[in-house]
Design an enzyme around this catalytic site. Sequence first.
Site, PDB file in Angstrom:
ATOM      1  N   GLU A 407       0.807  -1.216   0.000  1.00  0.00           N
ATOM      2  CA  GLU A 407       0.000   0.000   0.000  1.00  0.00           C
ATOM      3  C   GLU A 407       0.841   1.268   0.000  1.00  0.00           C
ATOM      4  O   GLU A 407       0.517   2.248  -0.689  1.00  0.00           O
ATOM      5  CB  GLU A 407      -0.941   0.008   1.212  1.00  0.00           C
ATOM      6  N   HIS A 474     -11.161  -5.925   8.892  1.00  0.00           N
ATOM      7  CA  HIS A 474     -11.868  -5.644   7.640  1.00  0.00           C
ATOM      8  C   HIS A 474     -13.162  -4.868   7.884  1.00  0.00           C
ATOM      9  O   HIS A 474     -14.043  -4.867   7.030  1.00  0.00           O
ATOM     10  CB  HIS A 474     -12.200  -6.941   6.895  1.00  0.00           C
TER      11      HIS A 474
END
Length: 668
Positions: A407, A474
Amino acid sequence: MKSQIVPKIHFDYDRTNINSDTLVSLYRAMLKPRLIEEKMMILLRQGKISKWFSGIGQEAISVGVASVLNSNEYILPMHRNLGVFTTREIPLYRLFSQWQGKANGFTNGRDRSFHFGTQEFNIVGMISHLGPQFGVADGIALANQLKKNDHVCAVFTGEGGTSEGDIHEALNVASVWQLPVLFCIENNGYGLSTPTSEQYNCEHLADRGKGYGMESHIIEGNNILEVYSKLKELVSDMRKNPRPVLLEFKTFRMRGHEEASGTKYVPTELIDFWGEKDPLINFEKYLISEELLSEEMIEAFTNAIKQEIDENLEKAFEEPTIEADLTKELNDVYSSFKYQEVAHTNDVENIRLIDAISEGLKLSMRKHDNLVIMGQDVAEYGGVFKITEGFVEEFGKERVRNTPICESAIVSAAMGLSINGFKAVMEMQFADFVTSGFNPIINYLAKSHYRWNQKADVVIRMPCGAGVGAGPFHSQTNEAWFTHTPGLKVVYPAFPYDAKGLLATAIEDPNPVLFFEHKALYRSIRQDVPKEYYTLPIGKAATLREGDAITIISYGAGIHWAIETLDTLPDVKADLIDLRTLSPLDTETIFASVSKTGKAIILQEDSLFGGIASDISALISEHCFEKLDAPVMRVASIETPIPFAAALESQYLPKNKFKEALINLLAY
């Protein structure tokens, strides 16, 4: 500078295919930063500058790289690369103004040293966090590939910087994508006071190139002709055969990390050894032996450069100091953006939130041929939520790019794309994973326009939120991490219509936007949405229901919880405000409503403490205190990570306690 004589020339200079004028030019190019540095250290002792990071002894690397690349090719230097700036012929008074924090510098007094960039000279300066610079170079190189301009870019770091994870991520991305980047490691012996033996456990940093599947070379960094010749050969070939190359320049830092730290931790014999390998003095003696340089020429060059230094210093010293201007400071946080409304017709289709985001993204790709989408599994697979399904077939793999799991490097690459004239949309596979890209978002994207007037034309899509049994990694709705950071815009739509129009505007906007998309709403919320491209203004809330009993403020899934609650209380006439955008925040709509109703309740999915509800509550208390008939109420999730099991997740979320809080506040 008086010429010094060393007992012998310590390098085998090979001048093959280098003419005499170039040899002398390279000497002058190294002499200039050396003389500037000597002057700066005098000024430092006099208290006329605040800090100095010396590159004495490393000039051959900076000058060699900058001399080989064309002036329209980007270089990303560090704070010991003064020779890059002088070889690019940046006016000295502007450099001196920069170091003194004056307006003729490049950061308007907002940063110092070499923490700046300049599009005029195709230089992208460092940030103190070092690592993201490699990823930014990846993005610049990717833009060059997409432009098919055969450009090469070069990026610098020290051997200490190579320990950072961002460096590894960026090298891997460059190798996978075969990006034409010169990754220049100046191995100068010490990261501040930490020697190389405590930085890495391999003989040569260049050996790491094998692990990345990348060509690598070790270069004698104090030998200007070796640097120049090798790079000239490499760059010429890289333009024909694009690829990344890892270069380890063996050199030494003759001064402290910065002047105040000194060099007491460095053995004297080591300094003496490298002192005899001084790149300028050795090359000077070589040119004298070749009868290309004389004492008279050295004196003439030195006097001319010293005169240039003195004249430009006088100009910089005479420049007035910057005076604080509050309006200017606030206005420069963001790049200027004039919202242009694109209206729509009544030709609509009833679609889900996820469809609206996909359609908005697709129409933006058609509108902006310089828009690139990046993210894990976003190409053929279409992303884990299938938002970009079918995009590769229409736009190709150059513009819809699968990325490695890295990322931070991809956020940095998105910044590099923006620097080199592109727009970028990056999909965080889940908003939770943004922690792995936090550094470049907070320290690069958010601050670049304020620091040196460089836009960050980047949208980061953030699938977020609980209610789907996804557990602690998540399910977070972590918008408050970013609303706290000046320079970022934060958008959080709750409906398909808003999502499509706001996404289009976010992509139009040259500023970095965090675009939150609640996963639980993706397929559960439908709405009639115009088929064509349209925009909606960022920073404008929507009043979904009107009443004078109370003001309800929320966003994302919270809006739907509030609607469900109000539907069970038909006698409650409330203003229901969907913020839609969290930064900038539509305080005008909030204050007007609260001033009318006298009561306010704020519902957020995030945990209570430190969330945006706290700031909204404080703002209401400060600006609407005399209109309030009750304390401002906040309703939020409990102070735990988000659990997985259904009963625990239900207990975590504020949905089931909102009704009671609303009724109690109405009765206050």
